[in-house]
Design a protein around this motif. Sequence first.
Motif, PDB file in Angstrom:
ATOM      1  N   SER A 107       0.840  -1.206   0.000  1.00 47.13           N
ATOM      2  CA  SER A 107       0.000   0.000   0.000  1.00 47.13           C
ATOM      3  C   SER A 107       0.875   1.256   0.000  1.00 47.13           C
ATOM      4  O   SER A 107       0.567   2.226  -0.681  1.00 47.13           O
ATOM      5  N   ARG A 108       1.972   1.236   0.761  1.00 49.28           N
ATOM      6  CA  ARG A 108       2.906   2.372   0.753  1.00 49.28           C
ATOM      7  C   ARG A 108       3.545   2.534  -0.632  1.00 49.28           C
ATOM      8  O   ARG A 108       3.714   3.645  -1.120  1.00 49.28           O
ATOM      9  N   PHE A 109       3.885   1.411  -1.278  1.00 47.20           N
ATOM     10  CA  PHE A 109       4.468   1.464  -2.622  1.00 47.20           C
ATOM     11  C   PHE A 109       3.510   2.139  -3.594  1.00 47.20           C
ATOM     12  O   PHE A 109       3.906   3.024  -4.358  1.00 47.20           O
ATOM     13  N   PHE A 110       2.240   1.716  -3.565  1.00 46.80           N
ATOM     14  CA  PHE A 110       1.271   2.295  -4.498  1.00 46.80           C
ATOM     15  C   PHE A 110       1.036   3.773  -4.198  1.00 46.80           C
ATOM     16  O   PHE A 110       0.866   4.581  -5.123  1.00 46.80           O
ATOM     17  N   ALA A 111       1.051   4.149  -2.923  1.00 46.74           N
ATOM     18  CA  ALA A 111       0.884   5.561  -2.563  1.00 46.74           C
ATOM     19  C   ALA A 111       2.073   6.371  -3.070  1.00 46.74           C
ATOM     20  O   ALA A 111       1.907   7.459  -3.645  1.00 46.74           O
ATOM     21  N   GLU A 117       4.032   9.812  -9.774  1.00 47.11           N
ATOM     22  CA  GLU A 117       3.391  10.146 -11.055  1.00 47.11           C
ATOM     23  C   GLU A 117       2.839  11.579 -11.028  1.00 47.11           C
ATOM     24  O   GLU A 117       2.982  12.325 -11.995  1.00 47.11           O
ATOM     25  N   ARG A 118       2.220  11.967  -9.912  1.00 49.17           N
ATOM     26  CA  ARG A 118       1.695  13.314  -9.781  1.00 49.17           C
ATOM     27  C   ARG A 118       2.824  14.337  -9.886  1.00 49.17           C
ATOM     28  O   ARG A 118       2.704  15.355 -10.596  1.00 49.17           O
ATOM     29  N   LEU A 119       3.960  14.045  -9.202  1.00 48.40           N
ATOM     30  CA  LEU A 119       5.092  14.975  -9.245  1.00 48.40           C
ATOM     31  C   LEU A 119       5.717  15.039 -10.634  1.00 48.40           C
ATOM     32  O   LEU A 119       6.139  16.115 -11.088  1.00 48.40           O
ATOM     33  N   ARG A 120       5.784  13.932 -11.350  1.00 49.32           N
ATOM     34  CA  ARG A 120       6.316  13.935 -12.717  1.00 49.32           C
ATOM     35  C   ARG A 120       5.435  14.788 -13.631  1.00 49.32           C
ATOM     36  O   ARG A 120       5.925  15.565 -14.456  1.00 49.32           O
ATOM     37  N   SER A 121       4.133  14.625 -13.465  1.00 50.74           N
ATOM     38  CA  SER A 121       3.196  15.414 -14.266  1.00 50.74           C
ATOM     39  C   SER A 121       3.344  16.898 -13.944  1.00 50.74           C
ATOM     40  O   SER A 121       3.374  17.752 -14.852  1.00 50.74           O
TER      41      SER A 121
END
Length: 147
Positions: A107-111, A117-121
């Motif tokens: 769950s930590r990995f997916f978070a 991904e949000r930061l890359r965007s």
Amino acid sequence: MFCSDDPVQLQLPVLETGFPYGELEELLSFLQSDNPTVSPNNSGSEGSNRTLSSPDDRKRRRMMSNRESARRSRWRKKKHLEDTTNELNQLGAENQELKSQLDYVASRFFAVQAENERLRSECASLSARLSDLHWILLAMQNHINPR
């Protein structure tokens, strides 16, 4: 030599046999009672009776020995089963704990992956905006200072 009326005293070394002390005493007293002392008054026919009963004595002792061996074997089997059951329970609990830890880490990995991904965007968006501002600045400088 063996003609006295004193009972025969067996003094055998007691090895680690798995016998409780009381059972050892009982077994020794049984063996002592089955080995009557030979008195000088015994006739030869009684000696021959002892010879005839000797296979029966051996058979009885072997039967007792086999029973005790079977009892120890059953005890070892029961102990092995208990040990294996305890190990199974311990490993089951450890497995459950590891599954719980794995769920938490997943769950930590997916978070973290979603945050990445949000930061890359956001980085791509900010890079594009910076590039646009850079071009605007160049255009403004060219407009103010034409060559």
